[in-house]
Design an enzyme around this catalytic site. Structure first.
Site, mmCIF file in Angstrom:
data_model
loop_
_atom_site.group_PDB
_atom_site.id
_atom_site.type_symbol
_atom_site.label_atom_id
_atom_site.label_comp_id
_atom_site.label_asym_id
_atom_site.label_seq_id
_atom_site.Cartn_x
_atom_site.Cartn_y
_atom_site.Cartn_z
ATOM 1 N N CYS A 189 -5.672 -9.284 3.172
ATOM 2 C CA CYS A 189 -6.762 -8.439 3.690
ATOM 3 C C CYS A 189 -7.987 -9.214 4.169
ATOM 4 O O CYS A 189 -8.328 -9.144 5.344
ATOM 5 C CB CYS A 189 -7.171 -7.417 2.630
ATOM 6 S SG CYS A 189 -5.879 -6.214 2.314
ATOM 7 N N ALA B 271 -16.757 -18.629 -8.496
ATOM 8 C CA ALA B 271 -16.385 -19.681 -7.538
ATOM 9 C C ALA B 271 -14.914 -20.039 -7.701
ATOM 10 O O ALA B 271 -14.348 -19.910 -8.789
ATOM 11 C CB ALA B 271 -17.256 -20.906 -7.768
ATOM 12 N N ASP C 14 10.696 3.287 5.409
ATOM 13 C CA ASP C 14 10.501 1.948 5.973
ATOM 14 C C ASP C 14 11.622 1.675 6.953
ATOM 15 O O ASP C 14 12.723 2.209 6.820
ATOM 16 C CB ASP C 14 10.472 0.874 4.880
ATOM 17 C CG ASP C 14 9.648 -0.333 5.304
ATOM 18 O OD1 ASP C 14 8.489 -0.458 4.850
ATOM 19 O OD2 ASP C 14 10.150 -1.134 6.118
ATOM 20 N N VAL D 160 0.820 -1.212 0.000
ATOM 21 C CA VAL D 160 0.000 0.000 0.000
ATOM 22 C C VAL D 160 0.859 1.270 0.000
ATOM 23 O O VAL D 160 0.649 2.171 -0.816
ATOM 24 C CB VAL D 160 -0.969 -0.019 1.207
ATOM 25 C CG1 VAL D 160 -1.559 1.351 1.483
ATOM 26 C CG2 VAL D 160 -2.085 -1.011 0.938
HETATM 27 N N1 LIG Z 1 -1.992 -5.274 0.535
HETATM 28 C C1 LIG Z 1 -3.150 -4.801 0.123
HETATM 29 O O1 LIG Z 1 -3.642 -5.156 -0.954
HETATM 30 C C2 LIG Z 1 -3.913 -3.802 0.954
HETATM 31 C C3 LIG Z 1 -5.004 -3.119 0.387
HETATM 32 C C4 LIG Z 1 -5.678 -2.179 1.153
HETATM 33 C C5 LIG Z 1 -5.301 -1.953 2.475
HETATM 34 N N2 LIG Z 1 -4.257 -2.660 3.006
HETATM 35 C C6 LIG Z 1 -3.860 -2.362 4.391
HETATM 36 O O2 LIG Z 1 -2.699 -1.527 4.373
HETATM 37 C C7 LIG Z 1 -1.830 -1.840 5.469
HETATM 38 C C8 LIG Z 1 -0.461 -2.202 4.955
HETATM 39 O O3 LIG Z 1 -0.579 -3.372 4.157
HETATM 40 P P1 LIG Z 1 0.597 -3.870 3.203
HETATM 41 O O4 LIG Z 1 0.084 -5.069 2.496
HETATM 42 O O5 LIG Z 1 1.114 -2.715 2.454
HETATM 43 O O6 LIG Z 1 1.671 -4.314 4.321
HETATM 44 P P2 LIG Z 1 3.207 -4.710 4.107
HETATM 45 O O7 LIG Z 1 3.498 -5.702 5.159
HETATM 46 O O8 LIG Z 1 3.449 -5.057 2.677
HETATM 47 O O9 LIG Z 1 3.993 -3.358 4.400
HETATM 48 C C9 LIG Z 1 4.080 -2.752 5.647
HETATM 49 C C10 LIG Z 1 5.450 -2.105 5.763
HETATM 50 O O10 LIG Z 1 5.500 -1.306 6.941
HETATM 51 C C11 LIG Z 1 6.836 -1.344 7.423
HETATM 52 N N3 LIG Z 1 6.861 -0.884 8.829
HETATM 53 C C12 LIG Z 1 6.350 -1.459 9.915
HETATM 54 N N4 LIG Z 1 6.608 -0.709 11.019
HETATM 55 C C13 LIG Z 1 7.300 0.374 10.606
HETATM 56 C C14 LIG Z 1 7.846 1.519 11.250
HETATM 57 N N5 LIG Z 1 7.746 1.687 12.577
HETATM 58 N N6 LIG Z 1 8.502 2.432 10.505
HETATM 59 C C15 LIG Z 1 8.623 2.268 9.172
HETATM 60 N N7 LIG Z 1 8.131 1.216 8.499
HETATM 61 C C16 LIG Z 1 7.472 0.281 9.204
HETATM 62 C C17 LIG Z 1 7.232 -2.795 7.241
HETATM 63 O O11 LIG Z 1 8.641 -2.971 7.261
HETATM 64 C C18 LIG Z 1 6.614 -3.092 5.865
HETATM 65 O O12 LIG Z 1 7.540 -2.859 4.814
HETATM 66 C C19 LIG Z 1 -2.541 -2.956 6.251
HETATM 67 O O13 LIG Z 1 -3.302 -2.391 7.277
HETATM 68 C C20 LIG Z 1 -3.454 -3.581 5.209
HETATM 69 O O14 LIG Z 1 -4.578 -4.190 5.768
HETATM 70 C C21 LIG Z 1 -3.539 -3.555 2.282
#
Ligand SMILES: NC(=O)c1ccc[n+]([C@@H]2O[C@H](COP(=O)([O-])OP(=O)(O)OC[C@H]3O[C@@H](n4cnc5c(N)ncnc54)[C@H](O)[C@@H]3O)[C@@H](O)[C@H]2O)c1
Length: 432
Positions: free
Chosen positions: A263, A255, A30, A11
């Site tokens: 998610c 299906a 990150d 995201v």
């Molecule tokens: N993946 C999807 O398709 C999607 C779609 C919509 C919403 N979301 C939501 O978005 C959020 C993130 O999902 P994602 O799939 O991108 O996760 P991800 O695990 O791919 O990425 C999260 C990143 O955050 C970093 N991080 C964690 N703590 C940190 C800190 N203190 N400082 C800096 N970086 C830090 C991690 O190292 C990681 O790279 C979640 O809540 C998810 O539910 C995801």
């Protein structure tokens, strides 16, 4: 505008790059140094179509930067998006908000002028209130606005989804923040996206309710598929017949295997935990979760039936192991349940995935990654089409398997059952 994305995952990276492409000055932060180094060198840590080109282009012109220095980037930015993970807590259905609250604490040390702090991470209702109280411990309330702006992009179509969203949800009653965010999103609004300003709590719940609804839709058609299998009806006919009803719609009505990914499984659980917290039994969603968890076992039972109960030493080829096509994401993929179970029963697994070898399977014996479709298929007794990549849609199975009596279990119904029958191939689909 000067934007800081905290968390450079699916995201944070996609939305950061897209904001940069719209002309903003974006820094993606990150804590994972390796990830940041890779990105600085134009290497993309995830598979997402079209992302590489956009990263390189915007990095080159200086609109997109990568860093591990949260403090400095927050100080320089006006808008801060929190995009860190919100996984399920251990031994609970609730979302683990440790990463979000840690970031809120870090941000609170770096605010000296007005900042808009936005949760793009999917967070339960009242998380915004909690972030506000964390920030208020260190800073005066007039120095920040905490907003909820949930993200609806889908992996595999993330850039398109971000650029042409159906709606943009902004949860805030802060006029200044709302005005700035309407400006930020104006290029998307002018292309037809609906901009909805609502309360912060409503925005938080809209995201969970949307995901729970989509998960329910998938589970609904999966259960109808089970019925179709017993009464000689093709579930595809049902999806088409239902999907043309505008009140229902055809999307998420195909299906297939259990829904997975980063998610739906965690968000359906988290919303039921929120319900329980407020003493509301979200019984429908709880049933969906159970039905989905059962689905991989149902499909495994089907595999046993297809192989007449004889799994030992059977060569089974999986085409695709991620939770869906066009992504490398293995989180909660149904293959993580099916493959180990088949190995345990003595099957010999080969798999091919366009996004490469998966570390998740390294701990097992009797599983081999093939570097192309051809070597994966060779000598298979059973081919399981687990994801719907275009690469899998026109395979000449007879030529590549080079063995008689092979069977195909197409969990995505991408081939025509009648054509397969005509070609004398033992073909099984889902809900047919
Ligand atoms: N993946 C999807 O398709 C999607 C779609 C919509 C919403 N979301 C939501 O978005 C959020 C993130 O999902 P994602 O799939 O991108 O996760 P991800 O695990 O791919 O990425 C999260 C990143 O955050 C970093 N991080 C964690 N703590 C940190 C800190 N203190 N400082 C800096 N970086 C830090 C991690 O190292 C990681 O790279 C979640 O809540 C998810 O539910 C995801």
């Amino acid at each position: 505008m000067k934007i800081c994305m905290i968390g450079t995952g699916y995201v944070g990276l996609v939305s950061g790059v897209c904001f940069a492409d719209l002309g903003n000055d974006v820094t993606c932060i990150d804590k994972d140094l390796k990830k940041i180094d890779k990105l600085k060198n134009g290497k993309i840590p995830i598979y997402e179509p079209g992302l590489q080109e956009l990263v390189v282009k915007n990095h080159k012109v200086g609109r997109l930067k990568f860093s591990t220095n949260l403090k400095e980037s927050v100080r320089k930015s006006d808008i801060i998006f929190i995009c860190v993970g919100t996984p399920t807590k251990k031994n609970s259905s609730a979302a683990d908000l440790t990463q979000v609250y840690n970031v809120a604490k870090e941000i609170s040390n770096s605010i000296s002028k007005f900042k808009i702090i936005i949760t793009k991470s999917t967070v339960p209702v009242t998380t915004g209130d909690e972030i506000e109280s964390i920030l208020s411990k260190k800073k005066q309330k007039k120095l920040f606005a905490v907003v909820s702006n949930p993200e609806f992009l889908r992996e595999g179509d993330a850039i398109r989804d971000f650029t042409y969203p159906d709606r943009i949800i902004i949860g805030t009653n802060d006029k200044r923040a709302n005005k700035t965010l309407r400006n930020l999103y104006s290029p998307l609004i002018s292309k037809g996206a609906k901009y909805i300003n609502t309360s912060r709590r409503a925005a938080e719940l809209i995201k969970y309710a949307s995901n729970a609804f989509l998960a329910t839709k998938i589970t609904f058609i999966n259960e109808i598929a089970n019925l179709c299998e017993k009464i000689n009806i093709n579930v595809e006919d049902i999806s088409i017949g239902m999907g043309f009803d505008k009140r229902i719609g055809s999307r998420f009505l195909r299906a297939g295997p259990a829904y997975g990914g980063s998610c739906f499984p965690k968000d359906t659980k988290a919303i039921t935990a929120t319900g329980d917290k407020f003493k509301i039994n979200l019984s429908l969603i709880k049933t969906v979760i159970k039905s989905n968890e059962n689905r991989s076992h149902l499909l495994l039972k089907r595999v046993y039936e297809i192989l007449n109960g004889q799994i030992k030493n059977k060569k089974i080829c999986f085409l695709g192991v991620t939770f869906k096509a066009n992504t490398d994401d293995m989180r909660d993929s149904s293959s993580l349940i099916m493959i180990p179970s088949l190995i345990k029963k003595g099957a010999k697994i080969k798999y091919y995935d366009p996004t490469g070898l998966k570390n998740d399977f390294l701990k097992y014996r009797n599983i081999e990654y093939s570097k192309d479709i051809k070597s994966a298929l060779l000598n298979s007794d059973l081919v399981i089409i687990h994801t719907e990549w275009n690469d899998f849609k026109s395979i000449n199975f007879k030529n590549l398997i080079k063995k008689s009596n092979f069977k195909i279990f197409d969990m995505r119904n991408i081939y025509s059952a009648s054509k397969m029958k005509k070609a004398n191939i033992k073909y099984f689909g889902v809900g047919i």
